[in-house]
Design a protein around this motif. Structure first.
Motif, short mmCIF file in Angstrom:
data_model
loop_
_atom_site.label_atom_id
_atom_site.label_comp_id
_atom_site.label_asym_id
_atom_site.label_seq_id
_atom_site.Cartn_x
_atom_site.Cartn_y
_atom_site.Cartn_z
N ARG A 210 0.81 -1.29 0.03
CA ARG A 210 0.16 -0.11 0.01
C ARG A 210 1.10 1.35 -0.11
O ARG A 210 2.11 1.41 0.46
CB ARG A 210 -0.90 -0.05 1.22
N LYS A 211 0.24 2.43 -0.56
CA LYS A 211 0.90 3.60 -0.34
C LYS A 211 0.80 4.27 0.82
O LYS A 211 1.65 5.39 1.16
CB LYS A 211 0.36 4.63 -1.52
N LYS A 212 -0.28 4.01 1.59
CA LYS A 212 -0.32 4.47 2.77
C LYS A 212 -0.72 3.30 4.05
O LYS A 212 -1.53 2.58 3.60
CB LYS A 212 -1.26 5.71 2.99
N PRO A 213 -0.37 3.31 5.13
CA PRO A 213 -0.99 2.58 6.15
C PRO A 213 -2.44 2.58 6.34
O PRO A 213 -2.99 3.90 6.07
CB PRO A 213 -0.18 2.78 7.38
N LEU B 102 -5.95 1.76 8.43
CA LEU B 102 -6.33 1.49 10.08
C LEU B 102 -6.52 0.10 10.45
O LEU B 102 -6.45 -0.18 11.47
CB LEU B 102 -7.90 2.27 10.17
N TYR B 103 -6.83 -0.84 9.33
CA TYR B 103 -7.33 -2.03 9.67
C TYR B 103 -6.01 -2.89 9.64
O TYR B 103 -5.84 -4.09 10.22
CB TYR B 103 -8.27 -2.79 8.57
N MET B 104 -4.83 -2.42 9.31
CA MET B 104 -3.45 -2.99 9.22
C MET B 104 -3.10 -3.32 10.80
O MET B 104 -3.11 -2.26 11.63
CB MET B 104 -2.39 -2.19 8.36
N THR B 105 -2.40 -4.34 10.92
CA THR B 105 -2.06 -4.91 12.34
C THR B 105 -0.88 -4.12 12.96
O THR B 105 -0.36 -4.24 14.04
CB THR B 105 -2.11 -6.07 12.61
N GLY B 106 -0.18 -3.65 11.92
CA GLY B 106 1.22 -3.11 12.08
C GLY B 106 1.77 -3.11 10.55
O GLY B 106 1.36 -3.74 9.78
N VAL B 107 2.97 -2.27 10.41
CA VAL B 107 3.33 -2.32 8.99
C VAL B 107 4.86 -2.66 9.02
O VAL B 107 5.74 -2.27 9.85
CB VAL B 107 3.07 -0.91 8.33
N PHE B 108 5.44 -2.95 7.77
CA PHE B 108 6.80 -2.70 7.06
C PHE B 108 6.41 -1.95 6.25
O PHE B 108 5.55 -1.70 5.71
CB PHE B 108 6.78 -4.34 6.59
N GLU B 109 7.82 -1.06 6.20
CA GLU B 109 7.81 -0.17 5.27
C GLU B 109 9.12 0.09 4.40
O GLU B 109 10.00 -0.21 5.04
CB GLU B 109 7.43 1.43 5.96
N VAL B 110 9.01 0.61 3.12
CA VAL B 110 10.11 0.91 2.52
C VAL B 110 10.16 2.13 1.78
O VAL B 110 8.69 2.50 1.36
CB VAL B 110 10.62 -0.19 1.17
N THR B 111 11.06 2.66 1.11
CA THR B 111 10.99 4.01 0.64
C THR B 111 11.20 3.67 -1.22
O THR B 111 12.02 2.78 -1.48
CB THR B 111 12.02 5.06 0.89
N GLN C 272 8.15 8.32 -2.52
CA GLN C 272 6.99 7.56 -1.90
C GLN C 272 7.38 6.36 -0.75
O GLN C 272 8.62 6.03 -0.90
CB GLN C 272 6.12 6.87 -2.90
N LYS C 273 6.36 5.96 -0.16
CA LYS C 273 6.61 4.71 0.58
C LYS C 273 5.69 3.64 0.28
O LYS C 273 4.68 4.08 0.00
CB LYS C 273 6.60 5.02 2.21
N LEU C 274 5.96 2.57 0.61
CA LEU C 274 5.16 1.31 0.42
C LEU C 274 5.17 0.72 1.80
O LEU C 274 5.99 0.38 2.51
CB LEU C 274 5.56 0.25 -0.79
N TYR C 275 3.84 0.22 2.00
CA TYR C 275 3.52 -0.39 3.39
C TYR C 275 3.01 -1.73 3.15
O TYR C 275 2.16 -2.03 2.21
CB TYR C 275 2.56 0.29 3.91
N LEU C 276 3.43 -3.02 3.93
CA LEU C 276 2.60 -4.26 4.12
C LEU C 276 2.43 -4.36 5.63
O LEU C 276 3.05 -4.25 6.21
CB LEU C 276 3.87 -5.16 3.50
N ASP C 277 1.12 -4.99 5.41
CA ASP C 277 0.53 -5.18 6.72
C ASP C 277 1.30 -6.54 7.37
O ASP C 277 1.79 -7.47 6.80
CB ASP C 277 -0.72 -5.74 6.47
N THR C 278 1.51 -6.24 8.62
CA THR C 278 2.38 -7.45 9.35
C THR C 278 1.67 -8.71 9.60
O THR C 278 2.14 -9.86 9.24
CB THR C 278 2.70 -6.95 11.01
#
Length: 186
Positions: free
Chosen positions: A83-86, A88-97, A107-113
């Motif tokens: 995702r481009k933004k975290p 609310l339903y995500m349990t936590g996030v990993f992120e990269v630029t 930009q950042k990309l996010y993945l739900d834990t």
């Protein structure tokens, strides 16, 4: 300049409008949104070339239709979205630029834990609509590595410019870059 590049993609004729990156360089704008005929045809062709995998991942947003259709055609498999933004339903996030040529700025990309936990130890296939510089691809690879998943393939519909020379991606068609007059740059 209202020019377009005509090409055949997965057996279908399409015209890509040419859009300026700067005063001397243009790209063919490939937008699969709203084209279910092309999405299905491309998904079928990519699946024929895909290595064995457990899950597909793509980046928000232009890769979503192809990842979704590939997963549907492969038996309604679960797929993942960076995702481009975290949310609310995500349990936590990993992120990269990431810095993409088609999006201004960093930009950042996010993945739900929770998704990351499912991906751990699994074979992951990265899918996108177009690979150009490889910046988005590299960022998704970093996310997969953070999860403990194994990238087993990198696929796209179109490989743009020098990306078509890469040996680590599988694609359906080569998309050239264009000069200011709309001529393909070889």
């Amino acid at each position: 300049m209202n020019k377009a590049y005509k090409m055949k993609i997965a057996g279908l004729d399409r015209e890509l409008p040419l859009c300026p990156l700067n005063e001397n360089l243009y790209i063919g704008a490939f937008v699969i949104f709203g084209d279910p005929e092309l999405t299905t045809a491309c998904a079928q062709e990519l699946l024929k070339k895909a290595p064995e995998y457990d899950y597909i991942i793509t980046a928000e947003s232009k890769g979503i239709p192809i990842a979704h259709e590939m997963a549907r055609l492969a038996g309604n498999q679960k797929y993942f979205l960076a995702r481009k933004k975290p949310k609310l339903y995500m349990t936590g996030v990993f992120e990269v630029t990431v810095r993409s040529i088609t999006t201004e700025g960093e930009q950042k990309l996010y993945l739900d834990t929770a998704d990351a936990e499912i991906m751990k130890g699994k074979r992951i296939l990265i899918v996108d609509d177009v690979i150009s510089t490889g910046a988005s691809l590299s960022s998704i690879e970093q996310l997969v590595e953070q999860t403990g998943g194994e990238v087993v393939g990198r696929m796209c519909i179109l490989a743009e410019g020098e990306a078509a020379d890469r040996k680590d991606i599988t694609y359906l068609e080569r998309l050239p870059l264009f000069d200011k007059d709309g001529n393909p740059i070889e």
